[in-house]
Scaffold this active site. Sequence first.
Site, short mmCIF file in Angstrom:
data_model
loop_
_atom_site.label_atom_id
_atom_site.label_comp_id
_atom_site.label_asym_id
_atom_site.label_seq_id
_atom_site.Cartn_x
_atom_site.Cartn_y
_atom_site.Cartn_z
N ARG A 43 39.57 14.34 34.15
CA ARG A 43 39.46 14.71 35.56
C ARG A 43 38.07 14.37 36.06
O ARG A 43 37.08 14.66 35.40
CB ARG A 43 39.73 16.21 35.78
CG ARG A 43 41.14 16.64 35.44
CD ARG A 43 42.16 16.05 36.43
NE ARG A 43 43.50 16.50 36.14
CZ ARG A 43 44.40 15.80 35.45
NH1 ARG A 43 44.08 14.61 34.97
NH2 ARG A 43 45.61 16.27 35.26
N GLU A 44 38.02 13.78 37.25
CA GLU A 44 36.75 13.54 37.94
C GLU A 44 36.61 14.61 39.00
O GLU A 44 37.59 15.00 39.65
CB GLU A 44 36.74 12.16 38.58
CG GLU A 44 36.80 11.04 37.56
CD GLU A 44 36.98 9.67 38.21
OE1 GLU A 44 37.44 9.61 39.37
OE2 GLU A 44 36.68 8.68 37.54
N ARG A 70 28.76 17.05 61.19
CA ARG A 70 29.19 16.84 59.81
C ARG A 70 29.85 15.47 59.72
O ARG A 70 30.99 15.29 60.17
CB ARG A 70 30.13 17.95 59.35
CG ARG A 70 29.48 19.32 59.30
CD ARG A 70 28.33 19.33 58.34
NE ARG A 70 27.80 20.68 58.14
CZ ARG A 70 26.77 20.95 57.38
NH1 ARG A 70 26.14 19.97 56.75
NH2 ARG A 70 26.34 22.18 57.25
N ALA A 82 24.06 28.20 56.49
CA ALA A 82 24.45 28.02 55.08
C ALA A 82 23.59 26.94 54.44
O ALA A 82 22.98 26.13 55.13
CB ALA A 82 25.93 27.63 54.98
N LEU A 84 22.58 24.95 50.27
CA LEU A 84 22.78 24.75 48.84
C LEU A 84 21.93 25.68 48.00
O LEU A 84 20.84 26.08 48.40
CB LEU A 84 22.44 23.31 48.46
CG LEU A 84 23.27 22.21 49.12
CD1 LEU A 84 22.68 20.85 48.80
CD2 LEU A 84 24.71 22.30 48.67
N GLU A 99 17.95 30.35 54.23
CA GLU A 99 18.79 29.58 55.15
C GLU A 99 18.86 30.21 56.53
O GLU A 99 18.83 29.50 57.54
CB GLU A 99 20.20 29.39 54.56
CG GLU A 99 20.25 28.45 53.38
CD GLU A 99 19.85 27.02 53.71
OE1 GLU A 99 19.97 26.59 54.88
OE2 GLU A 99 19.41 26.32 52.78
N GLU A 103 17.58 27.94 59.59
CA GLU A 103 18.57 27.42 60.54
C GLU A 103 18.66 28.22 61.83
O GLU A 103 19.13 27.70 62.84
CB GLU A 103 19.95 27.34 59.88
CG GLU A 103 19.98 26.30 58.76
CD GLU A 103 21.37 26.03 58.23
OE1 GLU A 103 22.32 26.76 58.57
OE2 GLU A 103 21.50 25.06 57.45
N PRO A 121 38.75 24.05 44.32
CA PRO A 121 38.70 24.11 42.86
C PRO A 121 39.38 22.96 42.12
O PRO A 121 39.10 22.75 40.95
CB PRO A 121 39.37 25.45 42.53
CG PRO A 121 40.15 25.82 43.72
CD PRO A 121 39.48 25.18 44.89
N GLY A 122 40.23 22.21 42.79
CA GLY A 122 40.84 21.06 42.12
C GLY A 122 39.95 19.84 42.09
O GLY A 122 40.22 18.89 41.34
N GLU A 126 32.00 23.65 43.32
CA GLU A 126 31.27 24.45 44.30
C GLU A 126 31.83 25.87 44.42
O GLU A 126 33.02 26.06 44.67
CB GLU A 126 31.30 23.79 45.67
CG GLU A 126 30.55 24.60 46.73
CD GLU A 126 30.60 23.96 48.09
OE1 GLU A 126 29.59 24.02 48.80
OE2 GLU A 126 31.66 23.41 48.46
N GLU A 149 20.23 18.86 61.14
CA GLU A 149 19.78 20.17 61.62
C GLU A 149 18.92 20.07 62.88
O GLU A 149 18.71 21.07 63.56
CB GLU A 149 19.03 20.91 60.51
CG GLU A 149 19.93 21.31 59.35
CD GLU A 149 19.19 22.03 58.25
OE1 GLU A 149 17.94 22.07 58.27
OE2 GLU A 149 19.87 22.57 57.36
#
Length: 190
Positions: A43-44, A70, A82, A84, A99, A103, A121-122, A126, A149
């Site tokens: 799986r990748e 985005r 939000a 990372l 954040e 922001e 999740p597939g 994250e 931003e």
Amino acid sequence: MTPEPLRDQEYRAPVLFSERVFDGRVWDVRADTFTFGDGELTREYQEHPGAVAVLAVDEADRVLLIKQYRHPIGHRDWELPAGLLDVDGEGAQDAAVRELAEEADLVAADWAPLCRFFSSPGGSSEEIIVYRATGLTATADAFERTGEEAELELRWAPLDEVLEAVLDGRLRNSILAHAVLTEAVLRGRR
């Protein structure tokens, strides 16, 4: 006999081979070959550092939204502050504090975990942790914003209005939707 409460079960299939197949600026793509059942699977997936978000609620019981461009979806979407988890040694709540300041030029006196979830999740590792922040005041200085931003638009909106926009499909950011739905359900239980 009472069934066990519903809960995700952590399990790591034995990995036979793992390779970073793409080294990105923000996240990487990894290919793992692992044993599962009677065979092997490859799986990748997006190897992601994780993220935090903030549901900031002011004294008028409004939620802070930011509109940000985005590129992958070709939208300026309304979302929560939000970012990372990409600063070494920084805890999740500290990242949320950072954040909100970066922001929205805000600090909060009160912080509480609201929800946490896997975004996809597939295909991605994250995990997102959302905090509820209240007791808001302005930061001493405004942050200089660059990139996407630089054109952030801030808006305060009543929770019910945001909830209706999520339910109507007018707001489709998954972090925003998850946080607002959780907040609305929790309020209904109080």
